[in-house]
Scaffold this motif. Structure first.
Motif, mmCIF file in Angstrom:
data_model
loop_
_atom_site.group_PDB
_atom_site.id
_atom_site.type_symbol
_atom_site.label_atom_id
_atom_site.label_comp_id
_atom_site.label_asym_id
_atom_site.label_seq_id
_atom_site.Cartn_x
_atom_site.Cartn_y
_atom_site.Cartn_z
ATOM 1 N N UNK A 255 0.835 -1.201 0.000
ATOM 2 C CA UNK A 255 0.000 0.000 0.000
ATOM 3 C C UNK A 255 0.870 1.252 0.000
ATOM 4 N N UNK A 256 1.908 1.235 0.836
ATOM 5 C CA UNK A 256 2.840 2.356 0.888
ATOM 6 C C UNK A 256 3.510 2.568 -0.475
ATOM 7 N N UNK A 257 3.892 1.465 -1.112
ATOM 8 C CA UNK A 257 4.556 1.557 -2.415
ATOM 9 C C UNK A 257 3.630 2.183 -3.451
ATOM 10 N N UNK A 258 2.371 1.794 -3.444
ATOM 11 C CA UNK A 258 1.408 2.365 -4.386
ATOM 12 C C UNK A 258 1.218 3.860 -4.127
ATOM 13 N N UNK A 259 1.228 4.263 -2.862
ATOM 14 C CA UNK A 259 1.139 5.694 -2.549
ATOM 15 C C UNK A 259 2.316 6.443 -3.176
ATOM 16 N N UNK A 260 3.503 5.937 -2.979
ATOM 17 C CA UNK A 260 4.705 6.610 -3.479
ATOM 18 C C UNK A 260 4.744 6.616 -5.011
ATOM 19 N N UNK A 261 4.293 5.519 -5.612
ATOM 20 C CA UNK A 261 4.253 5.483 -7.080
ATOM 21 C C UNK A 261 3.222 6.473 -7.608
ATOM 22 N N UNK A 262 2.104 6.593 -6.915
ATOM 23 C CA UNK A 262 1.090 7.555 -7.333
ATOM 24 C C UNK A 262 1.637 8.969 -7.334
ATOM 25 N N UNK A 263 2.370 9.326 -6.279
ATOM 26 C CA UNK A 263 2.966 10.668 -6.200
ATOM 27 C C UNK A 263 4.007 10.862 -7.297
ATOM 28 N N UNK A 264 4.727 9.779 -7.626
ATOM 29 C CA UNK A 264 5.786 9.884 -8.639
ATOM 30 C C UNK A 264 5.223 10.105 -10.037
ATOM 31 N N UNK A 265 4.112 9.441 -10.381
ATOM 32 C CA UNK A 265 3.600 9.520 -11.753
ATOM 33 C C UNK A 265 2.722 10.746 -11.978
ATOM 34 N N UNK A 266 2.451 11.521 -10.914
ATOM 35 C CA UNK A 266 1.640 12.732 -11.093
ATOM 36 C C UNK A 266 2.245 13.665 -12.137
ATOM 37 N N UNK A 267 3.554 13.691 -12.190
ATOM 38 C CA UNK A 267 4.230 14.616 -13.115
ATOM 39 C C UNK A 267 4.858 13.897 -14.299
ATOM 40 N N UNK A 268 4.529 12.621 -14.479
ATOM 41 C CA UNK A 268 5.107 11.858 -15.584
ATOM 42 C C UNK A 268 4.064 11.627 -16.667
ATOM 43 N N UNK A 269 4.479 11.531 -17.926
ATOM 44 C CA UNK A 269 3.529 11.267 -19.003
ATOM 45 C C UNK A 269 2.968 9.847 -18.901
ATOM 46 N N UNK A 270 1.804 9.633 -19.480
ATOM 47 C CA UNK A 270 1.158 8.333 -19.393
ATOM 48 C C UNK A 270 2.026 7.246 -20.008
ATOM 49 N N UNK A 271 2.845 7.606 -21.004
ATOM 50 C CA UNK A 271 3.692 6.602 -21.652
ATOM 51 C C UNK A 271 4.690 5.992 -20.678
ATOM 52 N N UNK A 272 5.005 6.727 -19.627
ATOM 53 C CA UNK A 272 5.990 6.223 -18.667
ATOM 54 C C UNK A 272 5.469 5.012 -17.896
ATOM 55 N N UNK A 273 4.143 4.784 -17.955
ATOM 56 C CA UNK A 273 3.572 3.664 -17.216
ATOM 57 C C UNK A 273 3.636 2.353 -17.993
ATOM 58 N N UNK A 274 4.109 2.403 -19.235
ATOM 59 C CA UNK A 274 4.092 1.193 -20.070
ATOM 60 C C UNK A 274 4.823 0.039 -19.379
ATOM 61 N N UNK A 275 6.011 0.314 -18.877
ATOM 62 C CA UNK A 275 6.763 -0.750 -18.210
ATOM 63 C C UNK A 275 6.396 -0.885 -16.735
ATOM 64 N N UNK A 276 5.636 0.068 -16.203
ATOM 65 C CA UNK A 276 5.253 0.013 -14.791
ATOM 66 C C UNK A 276 3.987 -0.802 -14.556
ATOM 67 N N UNK A 277 3.176 -0.953 -15.598
ATOM 68 C CA UNK A 277 1.888 -1.650 -15.432
ATOM 69 C C UNK A 277 2.043 -3.031 -14.796
ATOM 70 N N UNK A 278 2.979 -3.877 -15.232
ATOM 71 C CA UNK A 278 3.115 -5.197 -14.581
ATOM 72 C C UNK A 278 3.390 -5.089 -13.083
ATOM 73 N N UNK A 279 4.171 -4.081 -12.695
ATOM 74 C CA UNK A 279 4.439 -3.875 -11.263
ATOM 75 C C UNK A 279 3.168 -3.473 -10.532
ATOM 76 N N UNK A 280 2.375 -2.602 -11.137
ATOM 77 C CA UNK A 280 1.123 -2.176 -10.507
ATOM 78 C C UNK A 280 0.170 -3.353 -10.354
ATOM 79 N N UNK A 281 0.105 -4.192 -11.372
ATOM 80 C CA UNK A 281 -0.765 -5.371 -11.302
ATOM 81 C C UNK A 281 -0.339 -6.289 -10.158
#
Length: 329
Positions: free
Chosen positions: A268-294
């Motif tokens: 849960x803590x990790x998801x919080x920190x990732x959420x704060x990190x991607x606020x300023x990142x383009x959506x394309x940056x999540x392409x390789x992050x999606x498996x981690x989020x899943x």
């Protein structure tokens, strides 16, 4: 429970009140209603005739009984049996409410297998024995492929011994070994998450020689993660993953290697920190992050849709910020 017994109309309202209280899990209300009804029934049993007595005697009381306006003693006895049955249900729920059940999965030393146990904790003042009906073990494995970030899903079911008995001491705890399960991390996978749950079909709970129905037996499932042999076994801080995401262009295997080594208690803590990190990142940056989020969410809810995952991650973070429970620092 009472379907085979005919309830005389004069008692229907009282029984309906008991059923409503049970449906709403208001055990104190149900208990009080049953006590009042039992007192009424015991009193009426002394004054009402049987059907045979009513037929043999003249008078208004006999006429009212034979016409169905008043119950006969047989109706009273049937209602008393129903009161006893409902009382058993109430007492069973009281005892089940004092129990906390949990599935425990522990690695067997020196073996590529885990021991599955059922743990019972009780706040009841006397020893109780839980005897479940048929019990089925559900095993779900999710294995993560590091190259493509693809999860493999496997499921299996196993019927357990039908004579299980969990003898829990007063105000105490007990663990009952159920079965062993092999640890299996498929070739090519970086990690496998194992989720073990139990399904119960009714049962009984015993206390002081009395047996009560035990409905809705629920045990908290167990979950563990096993890593491939080439992955370091040590845990990593969520920040190691977050920093890779912030820097951008991190290879998928590196992201996943950090992801699977984060303690489940810190997802849960990790998801919080990732959420704060991607606020300023383009959506394309999540392409390789999606498996981690899943993996961290334990869900494939949005498939590989980067935008949907980003929206979920940011929406989740906003809700947790408003609730004052986010872990961004």
């Amino acid at each position: 429970m009472g379907g085979a017994l005919v309830v005389h109309p004069v008692y229907q309202t009282a029984f309906d009140a008991v059923k409503t209280a049970l449906d709403e899990d208001e055990l104190g209300v149900a208990d009080a209603a049953l006590r009042r009804l039992r007192g009424r029934l015991m009193s009426e049993r002394q004054s009402l005739p049987t059907v045979a007595q009513a037929k043999a005697n003249q008078g208004d009381l006999s006429f009212q009984v034979l016409s169905g306006e008043l119950p006969a003693r047989e109706n009273v006895d049937a209602a008393l049996r129903m009161v006893d049955g409902f009382g058993k249900v109430v007492e069973g729920r009281k005892r089940m409410g004092a129990l906390e059940l949990e599935v425990l999965v522990e690695r067997i030393q020196g073996q590529e297998a885990v021991q599955v146990s059922l743990v019972g904790r009780s706040t009841w003042p006397t020893p109780i024995t839980l005897r479940p009906g048929p019990v089925a073990l559900d095993l779900r494995r999710t294995s993560l492929e590091p190259r493509a970030g693809i999860e493999r899903q496997d499921a299996a079911n196993q019927a357990l011994d039908e004579s299980l008995a969990l003898e829990i001491p007063a105000m105490g705890e007990v663990s009952l070994a159920l079965t062993e399960i092999p640890i299996e991390v498929p070739v090519g996978a970086i990690a496998t998450r194992m989720r073990v749950s139990l399904r119960f079909i009714g049962g009984t709970v015993e206390d002081g020689g009395e047996s009560f129905p035990a409905r809705d037996i629920v045990a908290e499932p167990a979950q563990r993660t096993d890593l491939a042999g080439w992955v370091p076994a040590s845990l990593v801080e969520p920040d190691e993953l977050v920093e890779l995401v912030k820097r951008g262009n991190a290879p998928l295997p590196a992201l996943l290697e950090r992801t699977v080594r984060i303690a489940p208690s810190r997802h849960e803590e990790t998801l919080d920190r990732l959420g704060a990190a991607v606020e300023t990142l383009p959506v394309e940056s999540l392409r390789t992050l999606v498996p981690s989020l899943r993996w961290l969410k334990g869900s494939t809810q949005f498939g590989r849709n980067e935008l949907a995952w980003r929206n979920w991650l940011l929406g989740r973070l906003e809700e947790r910020r408003e609730a004052g429970v986010s872990h961004e620092d």
